[in-house]
Design a protein around this motif. Structure first.
Motif, PDB file in Angstrom:
ATOM      1  N   PHE A 192     -35.800  66.719  18.277  1.00  0.00           N
ATOM      2  CA  PHE A 192     -35.779  67.826  19.361  1.00  0.00           C
ATOM      3  C   PHE A 192     -34.603  68.859  19.114  1.00  0.00           C
ATOM      4  N   THR A 193     -33.610  68.526  18.494  1.00  0.00           N
ATOM      5  CA  THR A 193     -32.264  69.449  18.291  1.00  0.00           C
ATOM      6  C   THR A 193     -32.583  70.574  17.148  1.00  0.00           C
ATOM      7  N   ASP A 194     -33.170  70.056  16.096  1.00  0.00           N
ATOM      8  CA  ASP A 194     -33.174  70.456  14.817  1.00  0.00           C
ATOM      9  C   ASP A 194     -33.589  72.143  14.958  1.00  0.00           C
ATOM     10  N   ASP A 195     -34.807  72.412  15.702  1.00  0.00           N
ATOM     11  CA  ASP A 195     -35.161  73.773  15.784  1.00  0.00           C
ATOM     12  C   ASP A 195     -34.388  74.417  16.921  1.00  0.00           C
ATOM     13  N   ARG A 196     -33.290  74.175  17.315  1.00  0.00           N
ATOM     14  CA  ARG A 196     -32.466  74.712  18.374  1.00  0.00           C
ATOM     15  C   ARG A 196     -31.075  75.323  17.466  1.00  0.00           C
ATOM     16  N   ASP A 197     -30.636  76.406  18.242  1.00  0.00           N
ATOM     17  CA  ASP A 197     -29.601  77.320  17.752  1.00  0.00           C
ATOM     18  C   ASP A 197     -28.225  75.840  17.937  1.00  0.00           C
ATOM     19  N   GLU A 198     -27.457  75.868  16.918  1.00  0.00           N
ATOM     20  CA  GLU A 198     -26.367  75.014  17.027  1.00  0.00           C
ATOM     21  C   GLU A 198     -25.435  75.291  18.269  1.00  0.00           C
ATOM     22  N   GLU A 202     -26.104  76.274  21.137  1.00  0.00           N
ATOM     23  CA  GLU A 202     -26.497  75.957  22.408  1.00  0.00           C
ATOM     24  C   GLU A 202     -26.354  74.429  22.573  1.00  0.00           C
ATOM     25  N   ILE A 203     -26.223  73.551  21.528  1.00  0.00           N
ATOM     26  CA  ILE A 203     -26.028  72.133  21.725  1.00  0.00           C
ATOM     27  C   ILE A 203     -24.342  71.795  21.877  1.00  0.00           C
ATOM     28  N   VAL A 204     -24.187  71.034  22.922  1.00  0.00           N
ATOM     29  CA  VAL A 204     -22.738  70.666  23.311  1.00  0.00           C
ATOM     30  C   VAL A 204     -22.757  69.128  23.412  1.00  0.00           C
ATOM     31  N   HIS A 205     -21.859  68.450  22.480  1.00  0.00           N
ATOM     32  CA  HIS A 205     -21.538  66.951  22.611  1.00  0.00           C
ATOM     33  C   HIS A 205     -20.543  66.898  23.734  1.00  0.00           C
ATOM     34  N   THR A 251     -26.451  77.736  29.740  1.00  0.00           N
ATOM     35  CA  THR A 251     -27.870  77.361  29.413  1.00  0.00           C
ATOM     36  C   THR A 251     -27.828  76.613  27.782  1.00  0.00           C
ATOM     37  N   GLY A 252     -28.293  75.484  27.886  1.00  0.00           N
ATOM     38  CA  GLY A 252     -28.456  74.752  26.498  1.00  0.00           C
ATOM     39  C   GLY A 252     -28.492  73.340  26.795  1.00  0.00           C
ATOM     40  N   VAL A 253     -28.010  72.467  25.796  1.00  0.00           N
ATOM     41  CA  VAL A 253     -28.580  70.968  25.577  1.00  0.00           C
ATOM     42  C   VAL A 253     -27.017  70.483  25.635  1.00  0.00           C
ATOM     43  N   TRP A 254     -26.963  69.321  26.373  1.00  0.00           N
ATOM     44  CA  TRP A 254     -25.962  68.289  26.511  1.00  0.00           C
ATOM     45  C   TRP A 254     -26.228  67.215  26.022  1.00  0.00           C
ATOM     46  N   VAL A 255     -25.518  66.668  24.968  1.00  0.00           N
ATOM     47  CA  VAL A 255     -25.716  65.511  24.221  1.00  0.00           C
ATOM     48  C   VAL A 255     -24.750  64.617  24.268  1.00  0.00           C
ATOM     49  N   PHE A 256     -24.950  63.346  25.251  1.00  0.00           N
ATOM     50  CA  PHE A 256     -24.066  62.166  25.271  1.00  0.00           C
ATOM     51  C   PHE A 256     -24.000  61.333  24.321  1.00  0.00           C
ATOM     52  N   ASP A 257     -22.926  60.724  23.950  1.00  0.00           N
ATOM     53  CA  ASP A 257     -22.762  59.740  23.198  1.00  0.00           C
ATOM     54  C   ASP A 257     -22.363  58.458  23.823  1.00  0.00           C
ATOM     55  N   ARG A 258     -22.555  57.107  22.842  1.00  0.00           N
ATOM     56  CA  ARG A 258     -22.319  55.885  23.357  1.00  0.00           C
ATOM     57  C   ARG A 258     -21.248  55.283  22.680  1.00  0.00           C
TER      58      ARG A 258
END
Length: 217
Positions: A183-189, A191-194, A210-217
């Motif tokens: 899902f993330t490989d084709d997105r601009d780095e 716009e991805i927030v950990h 606007t962008g993607v939030w990635v949660f970690d566990r």
């Protein structure tokens, strides 16, 4: 209780939401049956998007909670207002895996849409209800859910401010899920927030994002 909105990931498709009044868990799993740690959380309300073993393990959640399975329409449970929107967990109108419910709700002026086990792009009027939502939780693991190309089409039609991918492969999980990278490989780095395992936020925190939030566990 939280004056802002508190969100925590408990692995796979299980998320916790809390504000000053409500403690909500969506799609609780038992951990063991899917190869990850079980959720450790209290709740007043548990919502299940799809009535399957990996999403309806209400017994794992502490506290005296109301358990809601795939309810549709406008709901008010102990003062928590939400809407269950119809969808399916396959691309055959539920013939293989049955119905799925997308839960739409607002906490502290932040609108949230939780897609759960979404197997196909919903019908047009459901898309219209979701358009412009602040945070869209959408499965990207491609097992029992949409392939990523449909996920991207769905996101483009909904146009949320924030996308939170769910249901992807993590260490130990025994389900044949795709990794987050599909899902993330084709997105601009940029716009991805950990965001870590949990986040506290207010409406202003996402007003210009606007962008993607990635949660970690």
């Amino acid at each position: 209780m939280h004056r802002s909105v508190f969100i925590r990931w408990h692995g796979y498709s299980c998320y916790e939401f809390a504000d000053e009044t409500h403690d909500i868990i969506i799609d609780p799993h038992d951990g063991k049956s899917i190869g990850v740690f079980p959720p450790k959380a209290n709740a007043k309300i548990c919502l299940c998007t799809h009535n399957s073993f990996d999403r309806n393990a209400f017994r794992m959640i502490s506290g005296k909670h109301r358990d809601i399975v795939c309810e549709r329409g406008e709901q008010n449970v102990e003062g928590f207002r939400f809407e269950g929107l119809p969808s399916f967990s396959d691309d055959k109108f539920g013939e293989d895996r049955g119905p799925n419910t997308i839960y739409l709700f607002t906490m502290d002026q932040i609108s949230v849409a939780y897609c759960g086990c979404l197997g196909d792009i919903p019908i047009d009027w459901v898309i219209d209800r979701l358009k412009g939502v602040d945070i869209l939780f959408v499965p990207v693991g491609e097992h029992w859910t949409m392939p990523v190309y449909k996920v991207n089409d769905f996101i483009a039609r909904v146009h949320p401010k924030v996308i939170v991918p769910t249901d992807y492969r993590i260490g130990g999980i025994t389900l044949p899920l795709s990794p987050l990278s599909v899902f993330t490989d084709d997105r601009d780095e940029e716009e991805i927030v950990h965001v870590g395992n949990s986040i506290d936020l207010e409406a202003d925190d996402i007003s210009d994002f606007t962008g993607v939030w990635v949660f970690d566990r």
